[in-house]
Design a protein around this motif. Structure first.
Motif, mmCIF file in Angstrom:
data_model
loop_
_atom_site.group_PDB
_atom_site.id
_atom_site.type_symbol
_atom_site.label_atom_id
_atom_site.label_comp_id
_atom_site.label_asym_id
_atom_site.label_seq_id
_atom_site.Cartn_x
_atom_site.Cartn_y
_atom_site.Cartn_z
ATOM 1 N N ALA A 10 -2.334 19.080 128.160
ATOM 2 C CA ALA A 10 -1.414 17.946 128.253
ATOM 3 C C ALA A 10 -2.180 16.643 128.419
ATOM 4 N N LEU A 11 -3.233 16.663 129.242
ATOM 5 C CA LEU A 11 -4.033 15.464 129.441
ATOM 6 C C LEU A 11 -4.707 15.029 128.146
ATOM 7 N N LEU A 12 -5.277 15.986 127.428
ATOM 8 C CA LEU A 12 -5.969 15.646 126.193
ATOM 9 C C LEU A 12 -5.018 15.161 125.117
ATOM 10 N N LYS A 121 -14.673 13.493 131.415
ATOM 11 C CA LYS A 121 -15.409 13.333 130.167
ATOM 12 C C LYS A 121 -14.619 13.896 128.988
ATOM 13 N N LEU A 122 -13.947 15.020 129.182
ATOM 14 C CA LEU A 122 -13.100 15.552 128.104
ATOM 15 C C LEU A 122 -12.019 14.549 127.737
ATOM 16 N N HIS A 123 -11.411 13.959 128.736
ATOM 17 C CA HIS A 123 -10.356 12.970 128.508
ATOM 18 C C HIS A 123 -10.911 11.757 127.771
ATOM 19 N N ALA A 124 -12.118 11.325 128.148
ATOM 20 C CA ALA A 124 -12.723 10.153 127.517
ATOM 21 C C ALA A 124 -13.048 10.402 126.045
ATOM 22 N N HIS A 125 -13.387 11.629 125.702
ATOM 23 C CA HIS A 125 -13.770 11.946 124.323
ATOM 24 C C HIS A 125 -12.592 12.383 123.461
ATOM 25 N N ALA A 126 -11.434 12.610 124.075
ATOM 26 C CA ALA A 126 -10.316 13.216 123.343
ATOM 27 C C ALA A 126 -9.763 12.324 122.242
ATOM 28 N N GLY A 127 -9.952 11.002 122.340
ATOM 29 C CA GLY A 127 -9.393 10.108 121.332
ATOM 30 C C GLY A 127 -10.326 9.784 120.188
ATOM 31 N N ALA A 128 -11.468 10.455 120.097
ATOM 32 C CA ALA A 128 -12.467 10.085 119.090
ATOM 33 C C ALA A 128 -12.047 10.532 117.695
ATOM 34 N N VAL A 129 -12.430 9.729 116.706
ATOM 35 C CA VAL A 129 -12.191 10.069 115.301
ATOM 36 C C VAL A 129 -13.516 10.005 114.556
ATOM 37 N N THR A 130 -13.524 10.554 113.356
ATOM 38 C CA THR A 130 -14.726 10.568 112.532
ATOM 39 C C THR A 130 -14.355 10.268 111.090
ATOM 40 N N PRO A 131 -15.232 9.586 110.346
ATOM 41 C CA PRO A 131 -14.973 9.365 108.926
ATOM 42 C C PRO A 131 -15.320 10.579 108.071
ATOM 43 N N VAL A 132 -15.814 11.644 108.696
ATOM 44 C CA VAL A 132 -16.288 12.819 107.970
ATOM 45 C C VAL A 132 -15.191 13.882 107.906
#
Length: 234
Positions: A10-12, A121-132
């Motif tokens: 839920a947090l992620l 740290k999981l929460h901080a990284h959960a919104g990341a996107v990639t162009p790949v």
């Protein structure tokens, strides 16, 4: 402290990004450096089991060999795992390594037993996107890795990771003597298959024999930030 998978998910999910046509969601890659001979590690091993069940996360357990001398040789340990952890330490300007340690996204280092810090740290990284748009499929003993051209900050190492989903070990010596510990997503091999600049399509085929599952990571050299990741389908 055990994490509750439903709560973590839920947090992620609250940070799930809105994606453009040129973006893909970047899974949160979690590397746990652990050892069967480390008395502080079983809680972190149990926490990794919870993390591994979360959507949008790739969790990997890397057993190091530098505690083998204290009375119990880790049956999953590899000097390659110890070397990877040491490389992370050098990249961060640190001189010491320890277990349990978690590295998130190839960037953030956390004490593996600190559940709250790991979740932050999981929460901080959960919104990341990639162009790949990274795709991988293991079939007929071969692993096919593909991605269309993508804008990258520099060349990336193409890392092929094989892992066993679960195993249990009855430990009869060392600091954890008498324990029966379940381990999850146990890394059985880790190899650099090549380098990709993003200028041309990524099209690579490597062996994929046996029943171990496969994950592909595109990581900045160093090792540094993980820019793309995908589990291989079958």
């Amino acid at each position: 402290m055990r994490l509750l998978p439903a709560t973590c998910l839920a947090l992620l999910s609250t940070l799930a990004p809105s994606l453009s046509a040129a973006e893909s969601r970047l899974p949160v890659v979690v590397e746990l450096f652990t050892s069967q001979g480390c008395s502080s590690c079983p809680p972190a091993d149990a926490m990794l089991a919870d993390i591994a069940r979360m959507d949008g996360v790739i969790a990997l357990s890397l057993h190091v060999d530098y505690w083998d001398y204290i009375g119990w040789p880790d049956s999953f340990a590899s000097p390659d795992h110890s070397a990877r952890q040491e490389a992370y330490a050098r990249a961060a300007g640190e001189r010491m390594v320890y277990t349990p340690q978690i590295v998130v996204g190839g960037q953030d280092r956390v004490v593996g037993g600190d559940a709250m810090a790991v979740m932050e740290k999981l929460h901080a990284h959960a919104g990341a996107v990639t162009p790949v748009d990274l795709r991988a499929r293991c079939h007929g003993g071969e692993l096919r890795i593909e991605a269309p051209p993508a804008p990258l900050p520099g060349p990336l190492d193409v890392q092929v990771v094989r892992y066993r989903p679960e195993d249990r070990v009855d430990i009869t010596g060392g600091e954890n003597a008498g324990l029966s510990v379940a381990y999850h997503n146990i890394v059985t091999s880790w190899r650099k298959a090549g380098t990709w600049t993003g200028e041309e399509p990524l099209a690579m085929t490597v062996p994929c024999e046996g029943s171990d599952r496969a994950v592909i990571l595109l990581q900045e050299p160093g090792p540094g930030r993980i820019r793309a990741a995908a589990k291989a389908g079958r």
